[in-house]
Write a protein that holds these residues in place. Structure first.
Motif, mmCIF file in Angstrom:
data_model
loop_
_atom_site.group_PDB
_atom_site.id
_atom_site.type_symbol
_atom_site.label_atom_id
_atom_site.label_comp_id
_atom_site.label_asym_id
_atom_site.label_seq_id
_atom_site.Cartn_x
_atom_site.Cartn_y
_atom_site.Cartn_z
ATOM 1 N N GLU A 195 -11.467 22.675 -11.971
ATOM 2 C CA GLU A 195 -12.079 24.424 -11.923
ATOM 3 C C GLU A 195 -11.264 24.456 -10.135
ATOM 4 O OE1 GLU A 195 -14.624 23.054 -15.438
ATOM 5 O OE2 GLU A 195 -14.376 22.101 -13.329
ATOM 6 N N GLU A 196 -11.244 23.738 -10.298
ATOM 7 C CA GLU A 196 -11.276 24.028 -8.337
ATOM 8 C C GLU A 196 -9.688 24.698 -8.535
ATOM 9 O OE1 GLU A 196 -14.403 22.194 -4.492
ATOM 10 O OE2 GLU A 196 -13.293 20.879 -6.488
ATOM 11 N N LEU A 197 -8.521 22.913 -9.197
ATOM 12 C CA LEU A 197 -7.892 23.000 -9.373
ATOM 13 C C LEU A 197 -7.170 24.337 -10.116
ATOM 14 C CD1 LEU A 197 -7.487 19.033 -9.950
ATOM 15 C CD2 LEU A 197 -6.417 20.090 -8.019
ATOM 16 N N LEU A 198 -7.937 24.533 -10.835
ATOM 17 C CA LEU A 198 -7.147 25.834 -11.465
ATOM 18 C C LEU A 198 -7.658 27.018 -10.642
ATOM 19 C CD1 LEU A 198 -8.892 25.433 -15.440
ATOM 20 C CD2 LEU A 198 -6.405 25.717 -14.567
ATOM 21 N N GLU B 175 -3.710 28.632 -9.682
ATOM 22 C CA GLU B 175 -3.504 30.670 -10.119
ATOM 23 C C GLU B 175 -3.685 31.264 -8.630
ATOM 24 O OE1 GLU B 175 -3.971 34.395 -12.203
ATOM 25 O OE2 GLU B 175 -3.160 32.231 -12.710
ATOM 26 N N ILE B 176 -3.663 30.897 -8.269
ATOM 27 C CA ILE B 176 -3.773 31.755 -6.471
ATOM 28 C C ILE B 176 -2.261 31.295 -6.174
ATOM 29 C CG2 ILE B 176 -3.751 32.080 -3.938
ATOM 30 C CD1 ILE B 176 -6.716 30.903 -4.511
ATOM 31 N N CYS B 177 -1.327 30.093 -6.107
ATOM 32 C CA CYS B 177 0.091 29.869 -5.733
ATOM 33 C C CYS B 177 0.644 30.184 -6.933
ATOM 34 C CB CYS B 177 -0.489 28.199 -5.479
ATOM 35 S SG CYS B 177 -0.793 27.401 -3.859
ATOM 36 N N PHE B 178 0.561 30.660 -8.032
ATOM 37 C CA PHE B 178 1.019 30.871 -8.823
ATOM 38 C C PHE B 178 1.514 32.244 -9.013
ATOM 39 C CE2 PHE B 178 2.325 32.977 -13.241
ATOM 40 C CZ PHE B 178 3.126 32.240 -13.492
ATOM 41 N N TYR C 241 -16.806 9.510 -10.802
ATOM 42 C CA TYR C 241 -15.670 10.653 -10.568
ATOM 43 C C TYR C 241 -14.820 10.148 -11.922
ATOM 44 C CZ TYR C 241 -18.676 10.660 -6.722
ATOM 45 O OH TYR C 241 -19.771 10.771 -6.032
ATOM 46 N N HIS C 242 -13.416 11.140 -11.662
ATOM 47 C CA HIS C 242 -12.788 11.808 -12.514
ATOM 48 C C HIS C 242 -11.551 12.090 -11.712
ATOM 49 C CE1 HIS C 242 -10.485 11.770 -15.963
ATOM 50 N NE2 HIS C 242 -9.982 13.620 -15.455
ATOM 51 N N HIS C 243 -10.354 12.021 -11.443
ATOM 52 C CA HIS C 243 -9.140 12.398 -10.886
ATOM 53 C C HIS C 243 -8.717 13.487 -11.743
ATOM 54 C CE1 HIS C 243 -5.458 13.028 -8.950
ATOM 55 N NE2 HIS C 243 -5.182 12.811 -9.935
ATOM 56 N N VAL C 244 -9.217 14.660 -11.608
ATOM 57 C CA VAL C 244 -7.980 15.299 -12.432
ATOM 58 C C VAL C 244 -6.645 15.890 -12.057
ATOM 59 C CG1 VAL C 244 -7.382 18.105 -13.909
ATOM 60 C CG2 VAL C 244 -9.776 16.478 -13.337
ATOM 61 N N SER C 245 -5.829 15.144 -12.623
ATOM 62 C CA SER C 245 -3.763 15.659 -11.666
ATOM 63 C C SER C 245 -3.665 17.163 -12.606
ATOM 64 C CB SER C 245 -3.552 14.107 -13.084
ATOM 65 O OG SER C 245 -1.378 14.553 -12.812
ATOM 66 N N GLU D 174 -2.376 23.833 -17.243
ATOM 67 C CA GLU D 174 -1.524 24.871 -18.333
ATOM 68 C C GLU D 174 -0.058 24.754 -17.780
ATOM 69 O OE1 GLU D 174 -2.346 28.802 -18.532
ATOM 70 O OE2 GLU D 174 -4.335 28.228 -18.041
ATOM 71 N N GLU D 175 1.336 24.527 -18.800
ATOM 72 C CA GLU D 175 2.699 24.640 -18.338
ATOM 73 C C GLU D 175 3.429 25.476 -17.322
ATOM 74 O OE1 GLU D 175 6.597 24.175 -20.940
ATOM 75 O OE2 GLU D 175 4.855 25.186 -22.313
ATOM 76 N N LYS D 176 2.659 26.441 -16.898
ATOM 77 C CA LYS D 176 3.097 27.415 -16.105
ATOM 78 C C LYS D 176 2.457 27.293 -14.831
ATOM 79 C CE LYS D 176 -0.466 30.679 -15.735
ATOM 80 N NZ LYS D 176 -1.119 32.013 -15.849
ATOM 81 N N TYR D 177 1.811 26.415 -14.806
ATOM 82 C CA TYR D 177 1.186 25.901 -13.706
ATOM 83 C C TYR D 177 1.890 24.224 -13.274
ATOM 84 C CZ TYR D 177 -3.232 28.935 -14.047
ATOM 85 O OH TYR D 177 -3.685 29.824 -13.656
ATOM 86 N N VAL D 178 2.082 23.069 -14.342
ATOM 87 C CA VAL D 178 2.935 22.380 -13.713
ATOM 88 C C VAL D 178 4.345 22.461 -13.370
ATOM 89 C CG1 VAL D 178 3.737 20.576 -15.481
ATOM 90 C CG2 VAL D 178 1.046 21.070 -15.119
#
Length: 394
Positions: A184-187, A191-194, A214-218, A223-227
């Motif tokens: 959620e934090e990374l999204l 989104e802010i940067c996009f 714990y689990h790392h989210v790369s 979503e593709e637009k963020y990648v």
């Protein structure tokens, strides 16, 4: 198989940067002292890498050597198996380490007058990569909650919306505070940067060093637009203690940005031994990593228990990822420069001083716990003895 996580290889007079630095800071340091600063490990390398490199040397000629298909397959295979996404081979841009890559990307992705955003306290080469390229540094301070840190999203969004801000350097997992950002934090960051046309450099060099629970989210799993709006910086160096091979892989989906970095590097290939060490690590050393994480978790818990029982003046931030534990020593009542002297001269502890990560790190210390547990115990006992002497003087 059980690996050796008990033996200490003393690195005096071997060119080790942190061992040399310890001696420079305190020439009278006792021979038994081990520095716990710079982020490489005081554990032996996986034996599979050592044996594999010996075999490789027996069969090789040391000419100009580039990446092989086996190398690319090892990198993409590791990302898929350990991190849940499948980068294409052509996304990979190799650099001689993540830190050089950061500087090269700042130069390639921005122009004079542009600004770069970072979240402090943070790994100090982020700041240096901006300043050395004569770009404008913009900081958003993380919120210290006592045992952890959170992103100040109101401040972050305001800074990202700045007209001159073109780039964010994100630390994920975060060094030095040890946070693993949630999806959620990374999204929200993405989104802010996009929306503000800010390209993200996501430094994920510690992405394999995730503690149990714990689990790392790369960023590569979003979503593709963020990648397409980020560069994901990876390397085997932290995971397998291979920093001396200076090999890293930056995963960039956008061809234009990928070509900019390739042109900025100034070279076409890396050290041939680095390629092979990375390939061996990603194809033969997963069991070693799984065992390593158990030892890191035990070390983390030891520090937490020791501080809680003996040092009410200190607080330990919850370590979720990396092997770098962040401790708050402001309760000792020292100026941050006094704290540095106290650690190095009285406690004979050679850590990374919190202030180097930004003003918000003053009064904190970053301790590298990637060492045999007995080494860590000796260090914490020295700390306690020094604090007891300090209490009597107050």
């Amino acid at each position: 198989m059980h690996y050796d996580f008990e033996t200490l290889v003393r690195r005096n007079n071997t060119g080790s940067l942190k061992w040399n630095d310890m001696k420079n800071k305190n020439p009278n340091v006792e021979d038994c002292v081990v520095p716990l600063s710079v982020a490489d490990m005081e554990w032996k390398n996986p034996p599979e890498i050592i044996e594999g490199l010996k075999q490789y040397l027996d069969q090789s000629i040391f000419g100009y050597t580039g990446a092989t298909e086996a190398y690319y397959d090892s990198v993409t295979g590791w990302m898929e198996k350990r991190h849940g996404f499948s980068p294409k081979k052509e996304w990979i841009v190799e650099t001689a380490g993540v830190v050089p890559g950061l500087s090269q990307m700042v130069a390639a992705f921005t122009k004079p007058g542009d600004a770069v955003l970072i979240m402090t306290p943070v790994y100090y080469p982020f700041r240096l990569s901006v300043e050395n390229n004569k770009r404008t540094l913009v900081t958003s301070e993380l919120i210290h909650t006592g045992s952890s840190y959170e992103i100040n999203f109101a401040d972050f969004e305001e800074k990202a919306a700045g007209e001159d801000v073109k780039l964010l350097i994100l630390c994920s997992p975060h060094n030095p505070v040890g946070r693993i950002w949630t999806r959620e934090e990374l999204l929200r960051i993405a989104e802010i940067c996009f929306n503000n046309h800010v390209f993200i450099i996501s430094d994920e060099i510690h992405f394999d060093l995730i503690l149990p629970g714990y689990h790392h989210v790369s960023m590569g799993t979003l979503e593709e637009k963020y990648v397409n709006n980020c560069a994901i910086c990876t390397a085997p160096s932290k995971t397998f203690n291979l920093a001396g091979f200076q090999t890293s892989n930056h995963l960039i989906a956008d061809k234009e940005m990928r070509d900019k970095l390739s042109a900025a590097r100034g070279y076409h290939s890396l050290n041939m031994m680095g390629y092979k060490a990375c390939e061996i690590a990603y194809t033969r050393c997963e069991a070693w990593l799984d065992e390593l994480l158990l030892h890191l978790d035990a070390n983390k818990r030891y520090v937490e228990t020791f501080v809680a029982a003996n040092l009410p003046e200190a607080k330990v931030c919850n370590l979720q990822g990396t092997y770098l534990q962040w401790l708050d020593f402001r309760g000792l009542g020292m100026d941050y420069r006094e704290l540095e002297k106290f650690m190095q001269m009285e406690a004979q502890l050679f850590l990374d001083e919190g202030y180097i990560f930004g003003e918000g790190g003053r009064g904190f210390e970053r301790i590298n716990i990637a060492c045999p547990l007995w080494v860590l115990k000796e260090a914490m006992e020295r700390l306690l003895e020094a604090v007891i002497r300090y209490r009597k003087r107050r």
